[in-house]
Scaffold this motif. Structure first.
Motif, PDB file in Angstrom:
ATOM      1  N   GLU A  74      -7.240   8.119  -3.932  1.00 31.45           N
ATOM      2  CA  GLU A  74      -8.221   7.645  -4.917  1.00 31.45           C
ATOM      3  C   GLU A  74      -8.209   8.463  -6.203  1.00 31.45           C
ATOM      4  OE1 GLU A  74     -10.356   4.910  -4.761  1.00 31.45           O
ATOM      5  OE2 GLU A  74      -9.057   4.417  -3.059  1.00 31.45           O
ATOM      6  N   LEU A  75      -8.060   9.781  -6.072  1.00 32.98           N
ATOM      7  CA  LEU A  75      -8.221  10.661  -7.222  1.00 32.98           C
ATOM      8  C   LEU A  75      -6.942  11.348  -7.668  1.00 32.98           C
ATOM      9  CD1 LEU A  75     -11.516  12.370  -5.993  1.00 32.98           C
ATOM     10  CD2 LEU A  75     -11.295  10.396  -7.530  1.00 32.98           C
ATOM     11  N   GLY A  76      -5.884  11.182  -6.894  1.00 33.91           N
ATOM     12  CA  GLY A  76      -4.632  11.868  -7.179  1.00 33.91           C
ATOM     13  C   GLY A  76      -4.579  13.172  -6.408  1.00 33.91           C
ATOM     14  N   PRO A  77      -3.381  13.610  -6.091  1.00 37.38           N
ATOM     15  CA  PRO A  77      -3.249  14.851  -5.320  1.00 37.38           C
ATOM     16  C   PRO A  77      -3.668  16.059  -6.146  1.00 37.38           C
ATOM     17  CG  PRO A  77      -1.098  14.041  -5.980  1.00 37.38           C
ATOM     18  CD  PRO A  77      -2.094  12.997  -6.385  1.00 37.38           C
ATOM     19  N   GLU A  78      -4.090  17.090  -5.430  1.00 33.90           N
ATOM     20  CA  GLU A  78      -4.449  18.332  -6.103  1.00 33.90           C
ATOM     21  C   GLU A  78      -3.191  18.996  -6.632  1.00 33.90           C
ATOM     22  OE1 GLU A  78      -7.151  20.987  -4.214  1.00 33.90           O
ATOM     23  OE2 GLU A  78      -8.072  19.359  -3.086  1.00 33.90           O
ATOM     24  N   SER A  79      -3.371  19.730  -7.708  1.00 35.68           N
ATOM     25  CA  SER A  79      -2.258  20.412  -8.343  1.00 35.68           C
ATOM     26  C   SER A  79      -2.492  21.916  -8.266  1.00 35.68           C
ATOM     27  CB  SER A  79      -2.140  19.977  -9.807  1.00 35.68           C
ATOM     28  OG  SER A  79      -1.320  20.857 -10.519  1.00 35.68           O
ATOM     29  N   PRO A  95       0.828  -1.204   0.000  1.00 35.16           N
ATOM     30  CA  PRO A  95       0.000   0.000   0.000  1.00 35.16           C
ATOM     31  C   PRO A  95       0.862   1.253   0.000  1.00 35.16           C
ATOM     32  CG  PRO A  95      -0.314  -1.285   2.024  1.00 35.16           C
ATOM     33  CD  PRO A  95       0.692  -1.994   1.188  1.00 35.16           C
ATOM     34  N   PRO A  96       0.337   2.340  -0.558  1.00 34.35           N
ATOM     35  CA  PRO A  96       1.127   3.569  -0.572  1.00 34.35           C
ATOM     36  C   PRO A  96       1.403   4.040   0.859  1.00 34.35           C
ATOM     37  CG  PRO A  96      -1.094   3.954  -1.446  1.00 34.35           C
ATOM     38  CD  PRO A  96      -0.965   2.494  -1.148  1.00 34.35           C
ATOM     39  N   THR A  97       2.588   4.552   1.061  1.00 33.91           N
ATOM     40  CA  THR A  97       2.932   5.094   2.370  1.00 33.91           C
ATOM     41  C   THR A  97       3.030   6.604   2.255  1.00 33.91           C
ATOM     42  OG1 THR A  97       5.285   4.847   1.948  1.00 33.91           O
ATOM     43  CG2 THR A  97       4.196   3.031   3.076  1.00 33.91           C
ATOM     44  N   HIS A  98       2.671   7.249   3.325  1.00 34.97           N
ATOM     45  CA  HIS A  98       2.692   8.699   3.350  1.00 34.97           C
ATOM     46  C   HIS A  98       3.587   9.119   4.507  1.00 34.97           C
ATOM     47  CE1 HIS A  98      -0.599   8.476   0.543  1.00 34.97           C
ATOM     48  NE2 HIS A  98      -1.205   7.653   1.359  1.00 34.97           N
ATOM     49  N   PRO A  99       4.649   9.830   4.218  1.00 36.21           N
ATOM     50  CA  PRO A  99       5.534  10.243   5.300  1.00 36.21           C
ATOM     51  C   PRO A  99       4.784  11.144   6.279  1.00 36.21           C
ATOM     52  CG  PRO A  99       6.132  11.334   3.246  1.00 36.21           C
ATOM     53  CD  PRO A  99       5.056  10.356   2.924  1.00 36.21           C
ATOM     54  N   GLU A 100       5.054  10.936   7.530  1.00 35.50           N
ATOM     55  CA  GLU A 100       4.412  11.724   8.572  1.00 35.50           C
ATOM     56  C   GLU A 100       5.009  13.126   8.596  1.00 35.50           C
ATOM     57  OE1 GLU A 100       2.878  10.374  12.871  1.00 35.50           O
ATOM     58  OE2 GLU A 100       5.046  10.309  12.631  1.00 35.50           O
ATOM     59  N   THR A 102      -9.550  12.147   5.492  1.00 30.94           N
ATOM     60  CA  THR A 102     -10.410  12.255   4.307  1.00 30.94           C
ATOM     61  C   THR A 102      -9.631  12.795   3.116  1.00 30.94           C
ATOM     62  OG1 THR A 102     -12.340  12.610   5.723  1.00 30.94           O
ATOM     63  CG2 THR A 102     -12.536  13.285   3.407  1.00 30.94           C
ATOM     64  N   ALA A 103      -8.855  13.844   3.339  1.00 31.14           N
ATOM     65  CA  ALA A 103      -8.054  14.415   2.253  1.00 31.14           C
ATOM     66  C   ALA A 103      -7.047  13.390   1.734  1.00 31.14           C
ATOM     67  CB  ALA A 103      -7.337  15.677   2.729  1.00 31.14           C
ATOM     68  N   GLN A 104      -6.433  12.628   2.632  1.00 32.28           N
ATOM     69  CA  GLN A 104      -5.462  11.611   2.212  1.00 32.28           C
ATOM     70  C   GLN A 104      -6.142  10.528   1.380  1.00 32.28           C
ATOM     71  OE1 GLN A 104      -1.981  11.896   2.953  1.00 32.28           O
ATOM     72  NE2 GLN A 104      -2.184  10.637   1.155  1.00 32.28           N
ATOM     73  N   PHE A 105      -7.330  10.096   1.814  1.00 36.10           N
ATOM     74  CA  PHE A 105      -8.086   9.099   1.067  1.00 36.10           C
ATOM     75  C   PHE A 105      -8.405   9.607  -0.341  1.00 36.10           C
ATOM     76  CE2 PHE A 105     -12.321   7.815  -0.383  1.00 36.10           C
ATOM     77  CZ  PHE A 105     -12.103   6.459  -0.580  1.00 36.10           C
ATOM     78  N   LEU A 106      -8.879  10.856  -0.433  1.00 39.86           N
ATOM     79  CA  LEU A 106      -9.214  11.414  -1.741  1.00 39.86           C
ATOM     80  C   LEU A 106      -7.981  11.559  -2.624  1.00 39.86           C
ATOM     81  CD1 LEU A 106     -11.859  14.057  -0.652  1.00 39.86           C
ATOM     82  CD2 LEU A 106     -12.273  11.887  -1.839  1.00 39.86           C
ATOM     83  N   ASP A 107      -6.860  11.951  -2.035  1.00 38.32           N
ATOM     84  CA  ASP A 107      -5.617  12.023  -2.811  1.00 38.32           C
ATOM     85  C   ASP A 107      -5.235  10.646  -3.341  1.00 38.32           C
ATOM     86  OD1 ASP A 107      -5.358  14.741  -2.495  1.00 38.32           O
ATOM     87  OD2 ASP A 107      -3.730  14.624  -1.030  1.00 38.32           O
TER      88      ASP A 107
END
Length: 117
Positions: free
Chosen positions: A96-101, A13-18, A89-94
């Motif tokens: 699923e949909l990719g980060p905002e640009s 799974p993708p990891t997100h640095p804290e 929620t923002a992390q989940f959306l990123d």
């Protein structure tokens, strides 16, 4: 789309640095019965000493930590919970949909301005 069991076994799974802010909040929540000096928070979280005061100040501005010179402690629990839910929620959306640009946002504003002209 489902994946095979073999793919599942290999899936990472993708990891997100804290972030520094997350590290501070996690530490202060775990030690919510104590208040710490900034240097003590640095020692416990391995945050760069030059970064700790800006991080703590931003967290205080959002009521996520409280401050009485020279000590810091966790802030309003409902604010911390709301921030965690928003971040999750923002992390989940990123994911699923990719980060905002930022560039896409600016381009959309420019296009809207042109349409209004």
């Amino acid at each position: 789309m489902p994946i095979s069991s073999a793919e599942f076994d290999q899936y990472e799974p993708p990891t997100h640095p804290e972030t520094n802010a997350e590290r501070v909040i996690r530490f202060l929540v775990q030690n919510r019965d104590q208040a710490y000096k900034a240097s003590e928070i640095v020692a416990e979280t391995d945050i760069n000493p030059n970064s700790i005061h800006p991080v703590l100040t931003r967290l205080e501005d959002r009521s996520l930590v409280r401050h009485k010179e020279p000590y810091w402690t966790i802030g309003d629990y409902s604010a911390v919970k709301d921030a965690f839910v928003f971040h999750s929620t923002a992390q989940f959306l990123d994911d699923e949909l990719g980060p905002e640009s930022r560039e896409e946002w600016l381009s959309a504003v420019d296009n809207a301005d042109e349409d209004d002209a």
